[in-house]
Design a protein around this motif. Sequence first.
Motif, PDB file in Angstrom:
ATOM      1  N   LEU A   5       0.836  -1.199   0.000  1.00 25.34           N
ATOM      2  CA  LEU A   5       0.000   0.000   0.000  1.00 25.34           C
ATOM      3  C   LEU A   5       0.872   1.250   0.000  1.00 25.34           C
ATOM      4  O   LEU A   5       1.732   1.410   0.871  1.00 25.34           O
ATOM      5  CB  LEU A   5      -0.894  -0.005   1.248  1.00 25.34           C
ATOM      6  N   VAL A   7      -0.028   4.737   0.700  1.00 26.99           N
ATOM      7  CA  VAL A   7      -1.252   5.332   1.229  1.00 26.99           C
ATOM      8  C   VAL A   7      -1.410   6.785   0.783  1.00 26.99           C
ATOM      9  O   VAL A   7      -2.515   7.316   0.802  1.00 26.99           O
ATOM     10  CB  VAL A   7      -1.313   5.189   2.758  1.00 26.99           C
ATOM     11  N   THR A   8      -0.321   7.418   0.360  1.00 27.26           N
ATOM     12  CA  THR A   8      -0.205   8.836  -0.010  1.00 27.26           C
ATOM     13  C   THR A   8      -0.098   9.702   1.256  1.00 27.26           C
ATOM     14  O   THR A   8      -0.721   9.398   2.267  1.00 27.26           O
ATOM     15  CB  THR A   8      -1.346   9.392  -0.896  1.00 27.26           C
ATOM     16  N   CYS A   9       0.675  10.758   1.141  1.00 23.86           N
ATOM     17  CA  CYS A   9       0.908  11.606   2.309  1.00 23.86           C
ATOM     18  C   CYS A   9      -0.390  12.251   2.793  1.00 23.86           C
ATOM     19  O   CYS A   9      -0.604  12.453   3.975  1.00 23.86           O
ATOM     20  CB  CYS A   9       1.969  12.656   2.008  1.00 23.86           C
ATOM     21  N   ASP A  12      -2.487   9.562   4.603  1.00 31.13           N
ATOM     22  CA  ASP A  12      -1.772   9.208   5.830  1.00 31.13           C
ATOM     23  C   ASP A  12      -2.024  10.261   6.898  1.00 31.13           C
ATOM     24  O   ASP A  12      -2.396   9.955   8.036  1.00 31.13           O
ATOM     25  CB  ASP A  12      -0.275   9.099   5.501  1.00 31.13           C
ATOM     26  N   PRO A  16      -6.864   9.159   7.186  1.00 36.22           N
ATOM     27  CA  PRO A  16      -6.436   7.763   7.418  1.00 36.22           C
ATOM     28  C   PRO A  16      -7.556   6.750   7.187  1.00 36.22           C
ATOM     29  O   PRO A  16      -7.275   5.587   6.893  1.00 36.22           O
ATOM     30  CB  PRO A  16      -5.990   7.775   8.885  1.00 36.22           C
ATOM     31  N   GLY A  19      -7.138   4.985   3.957  1.00 29.08           N
ATOM     32  CA  GLY A  19      -6.091   3.966   3.990  1.00 29.08           C
ATOM     33  C   GLY A  19      -6.541   2.734   4.731  1.00 29.08           C
ATOM     34  O   GLY A  19      -6.343   1.604   4.270  1.00 29.08           O
ATOM     35  N   ARG A  20      -7.165   2.945   5.890  1.00 26.66           N
ATOM     36  CA  ARG A  20      -7.640   1.800   6.685  1.00 26.66           C
ATOM     37  C   ARG A  20      -8.647   0.983   5.887  1.00 26.66           C
ATOM     38  O   ARG A  20      -8.630  -0.245   5.900  1.00 26.66           O
ATOM     39  CB  ARG A  20      -8.275   2.291   7.985  1.00 26.66           C
ATOM     40  N   PHE A  35       2.718  -2.531   4.360  1.00 25.95           N
ATOM     41  CA  PHE A  35       2.852  -1.068   4.357  1.00 25.95           C
ATOM     42  C   PHE A  35       4.320  -0.703   4.555  1.00 25.95           C
ATOM     43  O   PHE A  35       4.796  -0.648   5.686  1.00 25.95           O
ATOM     44  CB  PHE A  35       2.002  -0.462   5.485  1.00 25.95           C
ATOM     45  N   GLN A  39       7.849   4.887   3.254  1.00 24.88           N
ATOM     46  CA  GLN A  39       7.175   5.693   2.216  1.00 24.88           C
ATOM     47  C   GLN A  39       6.816   7.088   2.718  1.00 24.88           C
ATOM     48  O   GLN A  39       6.523   7.276   3.903  1.00 24.88           O
ATOM     49  CB  GLN A  39       5.917   4.988   1.732  1.00 24.88           C
ATOM     50  N   THR A  40       6.843   8.035   1.792  1.00 26.72           N
ATOM     51  CA  THR A  40       6.456   9.400   2.164  1.00 26.72           C
ATOM     52  C   THR A  40       5.450   9.977   1.155  1.00 26.72           C
ATOM     53  O   THR A  40       4.245   9.807   1.331  1.00 26.72           O
ATOM     54  CB  THR A  40       7.685  10.329   2.280  1.00 26.72           C
ATOM     55  N   CYS A  41       5.940  10.598   0.087  1.00 26.19           N
ATOM     56  CA  CYS A  41       5.074  11.381  -0.799  1.00 26.19           C
ATOM     57  C   CYS A  41       5.541  11.176  -2.230  1.00 26.19           C
ATOM     58  O   CYS A  41       6.731  11.006  -2.486  1.00 26.19           O
ATOM     59  CB  CYS A  41       5.176  12.863  -0.398  1.00 26.19           C
TER      60      CYS A  41
END
Lengths: 246, 232, 495
Positions: A5, A7-9, A12, A16, A19-20, A35, A39-41
């Motif tokens: 995943l 999730v994208t900044c 996140d 959220p 993402g969940r 996950f 990861q960041t952006c």
Amino acid sequence: MRIALFVTCLADTLFPDAGRATVRLLERLGHQVEFPAAQTCCGQMHVNTGYLHDALPLVRHYAEVFKDCEAIVVPSGSCTGSIRHQHAMVARRYGDEALARRAEAVAARTYELSELLVDVLGVEDVGAYYPHRVTYHPTCHSLRLLRVGDRPLRLLRNVAGIDLVELPDADTCCGFGGTFAVKNADTSTAMLADKMRSVLDTQAEVCTAGDSSCLMHIGGGLTRLRAGTRTVHLAQILASAPEGAR
Amino acid sequence: MTPRDEMLGRIRTALAGDPPGSGAPGSGAPGSGASPPAGTPAPAYRTRGDLDSPALLDLLAGRLIDYRSQVRRTAPAQLLDTVRAALAERGARRVVLPPGLDLPGLGQPRPGQASTLDGVELITDGGLSAQELDQADGVITRAAVAIAETGTIVLDAGPGQGRRALSLIPDYHLCLIDAAQVVALVPEAMARLHPDRPLTWISGPSATSDIELDRVEGVHGPRTLEVILISP
Amino acid sequence: MSRDTRAVTFLGLPTAPRGVGHLRGAEPFPVAARRALADTQLRRNLGKATRTIRAKRAAVVGELPDWEELRDAGQAIKSETMAHLDRYLEQLEASVTARGGVVHWARDATEANRIVVDLVRATGAAEAVKVKSIVTDEIGLNDALAAAGITAHETDLAELIVQLGHDRPSHILVPAIHRNRAEIRDIFLREMADVDPGLTDSPAALTEAARMYLRRRFLSAKVGISGANFAIAETGTLCVVESEGNGRMCLTLPDTLITVMGIEKILPGWEDLGVFMQLLPRSSTGERMNPYTSMWTGVTPGDGPQQFHLVLLDNGRTAALADQTGRQALHCIRCSACLNVCPVYERVGGHAYGSVYPGPIGAVLSPLLTGVEDNASLPYASSLCGACYDACPVKIDIPSLLVHLRARHVDEVADTRRVPSPEAVTMAAAAWVMASPARYEAGQRVGRLGRLLGRGGRIRRLPPPLSAWTAARDAPEPPAQTFRQWWRAEHGDTR
């Protein structure tokens, strides 16, 4: 299938739940979600504002973090679009052909949520139950950059209990456009006003989309007006299940 | 340095950084003539229609009518009668003919000559002024080719068509088209036309949508376009 | 790796000069847009017009089974043209000259205006009739003619409305799209000397009034001035596409014809024109074919103008050509399909762009012609929604060009400022934070301070520059738990 995943900044940090819901949905369908914590952006905001040089380390970082992943899911059409259509371009602009190749390889395994479900996992009925009146905003980058077509609608039509209503002028931009909403705030607001008019005309209680950024924009306008229609990410609808079904 | 040399020099500077061999794949060298150089792949777009002649004429008639042209169908033997009927319905009294317009049964008047048909004065152009053309009620011409898919007739100033002003200034244009002149598609028309001739493509009467995008037929060009399709 | 991309984008080629023509606005786009957005009549006029034409275009494009193949062909022909533009221009010059035309080369707007003024003066005429031509608007030709004592009569209905209204065009195809019928009636009553005072505001009546007004001018015109939609290098053929017949009048009746053409309008061969005669009308007016198209090659004895002059204009086009990414903006055939589908254009109209080239294509073409810094706000006048790219008949990737020009702007600002702009500092800081997971997570913790601003999950006011967002929209309150905190709580630390 093991699915990573991204999730994208934005999700996140601010959304959220999207993402969940993505995790819950994929696990319910029998897949293993991981996950990668580094990861960041994706750098979309930098690229689209013209700061391509600043985006370069983010392009490199994404390619590095996800290099070994078999399939990557992103609950955002625009971030997927940036990864697929901008990462290699940024690398090439600064003469890094090796990075461009790596970015292309990772981008080829990166899917927006509805693409992953329909094209990779072959599912159109995810067993969801969502007894609400819903209208779907297709979002520009899902529609015209990724060409997801009616995949999200096919998924929504199979949701039990849903009252899905067509959004008038659905393919018109909501006016978000990243920093456009700040740099050209007046024009953006005018576009948002028309989008909200379309949404409210449907008398839906929920406006959904595959992108938290557009939803943040539309939702920010709707709550300001106390409009009585809320915004919910597509993943959250698809992850909803009847009581006790989990 | 002349402006010409400077502009060409700028272009060469601008293009100097291009990787070699760039440009469209398969594009021929400039000046290779109207037909593509050998080895050029056929275009992926349609270059030939697949309708038979009756279907082609029906399509042309439908498209002409759709853009507010009037259409009559006739056989070669009835052409003069059909022209007569059209002029009578229009109420035209003075009509201009281009040199070389051959109407069976009417003979071929010389430029500058006038004749009459059922009391309608037919004046063959011999250099009429714009003001004189403005006094005429209409003009009869032939055409070079017609394109069914777009409802277009093309005049190339050939025999029976005359110079461009003839089909422009009079308010009524009656155009005679033979079935053999009708093609389905734009590329087929391009192949039949010669760029050395002045060409006028006409699709319906003049029109404008400049006010609120409401279409209004009839501005400066002929406000009425009538087409007679001739087929056996 | 170098930050400087100018080595491949500028090459020192001159852009369109300042002080002449209409490629630059007096104020930045957001300022002009704000005023336009407040004009409710304008919003209504534009909304109605663009909605109408979008539907027409969609219908006639849908009729063609090979539309995508035609778009591909159009794109390929234009790429080929640009890649060998010097050779095609020389070929065009030779073909036109061989057929009795005279070719002039104009490096910029000033030079083009001087050439045209001299040509009109040489005929002794004090008036000229003009076909709608954006390139002559671009160079400000009417002003130059007026300064030389020559009256230019615009003959396209919309251009006439603009000229009589002492106004500026606001759309490529329908320059008076911002006016409704009542406004047009008022302009005609005020400006046309012989008009019937009982003139109604029906489009048919207004059109008839324009016909009467212009007819005498057409029949007595000595000089016609036009632009060109296409010019064929191989044959020397010029092509003008129109609807009303005013173009045919101007191209046929005067003894002298002067055509001003941007150097990018050229096509290599005759058959290439067949592709564009299918792409342009359907994209532009939403018709299978426009009512009239004129094609002429040099001079035809006894038919039409006996003096033909072709003015080839650079005015920043070679500078655009030097930008290998930006170059594709020169493929534009001025159909205006991108304007009609653009949600920004639909709401603000053409004047906000400040240039004769409005809308998405204008937002890339104008900065390319003038240099980005002279139109720095235009590349940002888009939400990058991509509707323009889908509608473009020659597949110009306008969203990517907008991003490219934004990057050029950012690089140029970085090169010229001693101290980085606040935006550049913010962007650099954000990138620095985002490039490291640890810094990113620390940043999230700081961001969660935003919860202090929130009430009921919503933030109603943010500090500048984000106050522009909260002026009309709520911002979300950061949640109590980020996604990664939740993941860690549920799944433990991975990787």
